[in-house]
Every structure is written in structure tokens, then in C-alpha cells.
Design an enzyme around this catalytic site. Structure first.
Site, PDB file in Angstrom:
ATOM      1  N   ASP A 258      -9.211  -5.774   0.271  1.00 55.74           N
ATOM      2  CA  ASP A 258      -8.681  -5.253   1.534  1.00 55.74           C
ATOM      3  C   ASP A 258      -9.558  -5.707   2.697  1.00 55.74           C
ATOM      4  OD1 ASP A 258      -6.378  -3.907   0.682  1.00 55.74           O
ATOM      5  OD2 ASP A 258      -7.543  -2.154   0.063  1.00 55.74           O
TER       6      ASP A 258
ATOM      7  N   GLY B 145      -5.196   1.175   5.819  1.00 56.30           N
ATOM      8  CA  GLY B 145      -6.431   1.399   6.558  1.00 56.30           C
ATOM      9  C   GLY B 145      -7.530   2.164   5.866  1.00 56.30           C
ATOM     10  N   PHE B 146      -7.187   2.999   4.882  1.00 55.21           N
ATOM     11  CA  PHE B 146      -8.225   3.785   4.219  1.00 55.21           C
ATOM     12  C   PHE B 146      -7.941   3.884   2.729  1.00 55.21           C
ATOM     13  CE2 PHE B 146      -8.201   5.312   8.565  1.00 55.21           C
ATOM     14  CZ  PHE B 146      -9.552   5.305   8.878  1.00 55.21           C
TER      15      PHE B 146
ATOM     16  N   GLY C  35      -8.331   6.031  -0.954  1.00 52.49           N
ATOM     17  CA  GLY C  35      -8.356   7.426  -1.374  1.00 52.49           C
ATOM     18  C   GLY C  35      -7.262   8.306  -0.805  1.00 52.49           C
TER      19      GLY C  35
ATOM     20  N   ASP D 105       0.826  -0.727  -3.323  1.00 58.18           N
ATOM     21  CA  ASP D 105      -0.576  -0.605  -2.912  1.00 58.18           C
ATOM     22  C   ASP D 105      -0.794   0.734  -2.222  1.00 58.18           C
ATOM     23  OD1 ASP D 105      -3.181  -1.030  -2.105  1.00 58.18           O
ATOM     24  OD2 ASP D 105      -2.685  -2.540  -0.591  1.00 58.18           O
TER      25      ASP D 105
HETATM   26 ZN    ZN Z   1      -4.536  -3.363  -0.064  1.00 54.37          ZN
END
Ligand code: ZN
Length: 206
Positions: free
Chosen positions: A14, A121-122, A124, A154
Site C-alpha cells: 500500500d 487509507g488505513f 485495521g 482489499d
Molecule cells: Zn491495498
């Protein structure tokens, strides 16, 4: 990373620039640095405002595949041409609010479509089950046309959600926290595979 490499089909990297998404991760120099020690396919997910600027540096760094988000890729055929000229496979990613129709016209030419099952963007975050219908729609198009396009999901993939994604038609599942957040990442990969295979088997017979 090396320990897990022989147990997974690819590494999903990422790349975030702190502009397209608030988070900032790494870019071509770090990928180039880890590349020699890892003999695994490098799937680079570009969450950056200007993805075209990164294609050449990523190719030089040893990336195998790049995925760009549709909302920062106004001319997919041109971007695809650039990527392929550099020896990169090419995919398009759909954020949760972007409909499946955004990739419809390019589907036959793409190496991969990525359905984001969390906001980009994050790590978890919780899996968004409402994104599964998008996976089903795109799987239907791929199968009806006999395409070889990979369909990746994803975000929020773990042993509970991986079976749902596989049954909806995803054939590439990205797991971050569910592997690297565990005490034993290799065992975690095995548990994910078992969950997916179990679901596909029972899904086919029942
Ligand atoms: Zn990804």
C-alpha cells in the site's frame, strides 16, 4: 516478510502519499530496498494523488503490478499503456463509493480489478459487507465474457470475512492485520486458506 513470502501468492504493498489519503507509508525507494530479499510478486496499490508519476520509479524498484484508483486515473487506456511499456501489470481500484460501472469498459484489458471493502487509507478497518454485491457484479461480467481478469478484494479480510469474499467471486484476497497482526503469521495464512477453501467447497455442494 521473508518468513511469510513462501506461503503467500503475492505481497500487496500500500503506497500512500498523505495527499490522496491522510496516511503516509512508503514509495519506490523502500520497495527497491526490500525487493532483493523477497522472491514474490509485488502488487503495488497506489493510493496517491499523482499515480502516473510513480510508474517508472516503481518499475525500476522492482514492482510487478500497479493498481490505480479510478478517481485519479482519468484516462485508463493511456495509464495502462504507460504501465505495460514499463513491464508492469495494470489494475484499477474502486473505492467503496465508486460503482462497478467505472471499470466496465476496461475490464477485458485489465490484469486486475480491486474492490475496496474499506475506505482507502488505513489498515485495521472493519469490513464493509455492502461491497460484496460489487464483487458479484464484476465476477458476473468476467465469467460471462470468459475474461482472465483477476478480481481482488482489499480491506478487512480475516477468517470470518474471507469466505464471504471468495463466495462473492473474489479470487485475490488481501490480508494485512489478519496475517501481520498475528503472533504467528505463517499459521495465520494457513487458517485464511482453510477458511476460503472450506467456504468454496461447501458453497459448491450446498
Ligand atoms: Zn491495498
Amino acid at each position: 516478510m521473508q518468513e511469510v513470502a513462501s506461503h503467500v501468492d503475492m505481497f500487496h504493498l500500500d503506497v500512500m502519499d498523505g495527499i490522496y489519503v491522510p496516511n503516509l507509508t512508503f514509495g519506490p525507494p523502500v520497495i527497491e530496498w526490500v525487493r532483493p530479499g523477497v522472491d514474490t510478486f509485488f502488487d503495488c496499490h497506489l493510493m496517491v494523488a499523482r499515480p502516473l508519476d510513480l510508474l517508472e520509479p516503481l518499475a525500476r524498484a522492482g514492482a510487478d503490478h500497479v493498481t490505480l484508483h479510478t478517481d485519479v486515473c482519468p484516462d485508463p487506456p493511456a495509464a495502462m499503456g504507460m504501465a505495460r511499456q514499463l513491464g508492469l501489470q495494470f489494475g484499477l481500484a474502486l473505492s467503496p463509493t465508486v460503482p462497478a460501472s467505472a471499470v466496465r469498459a476496461y475490464l477485458a484489458d485489465l490484469d486486475m480489478v480491486v474492490v475496496m471493502s474499506v475506505e482507502p487509507g488505513f489498515g485495521g478497518q472493519r469490513f464493509m459487507p455492502e461491497t460484496l454485491s460489487k464483487v458479484e457484479t464484476i465476477r458476473g461480467w468476467i465469467d460471462r465474457e470468459g475474461l482472465s481478469t483477476a478480481l481482488q478484494i482489499d480491506g478487512g479480510i480475516a477468517t470470518e470475512t474471507a469466505p464471504l469474499a471468495a463466495l462473492a467471486g473474489a479470487d485475490v484476497l488481501v490480508a494485512g492485520t489478519a496475517i501481520f497482526g498475528q503472533a504467528d503469521p505463517v499459521t495465520a495464512v494457513g487458517l485464511l486458506r482453510k477458511a476460503i477453501n472450506g467456504a468454496l467447497l461447501s458453497g459448491e455442494t450446498g
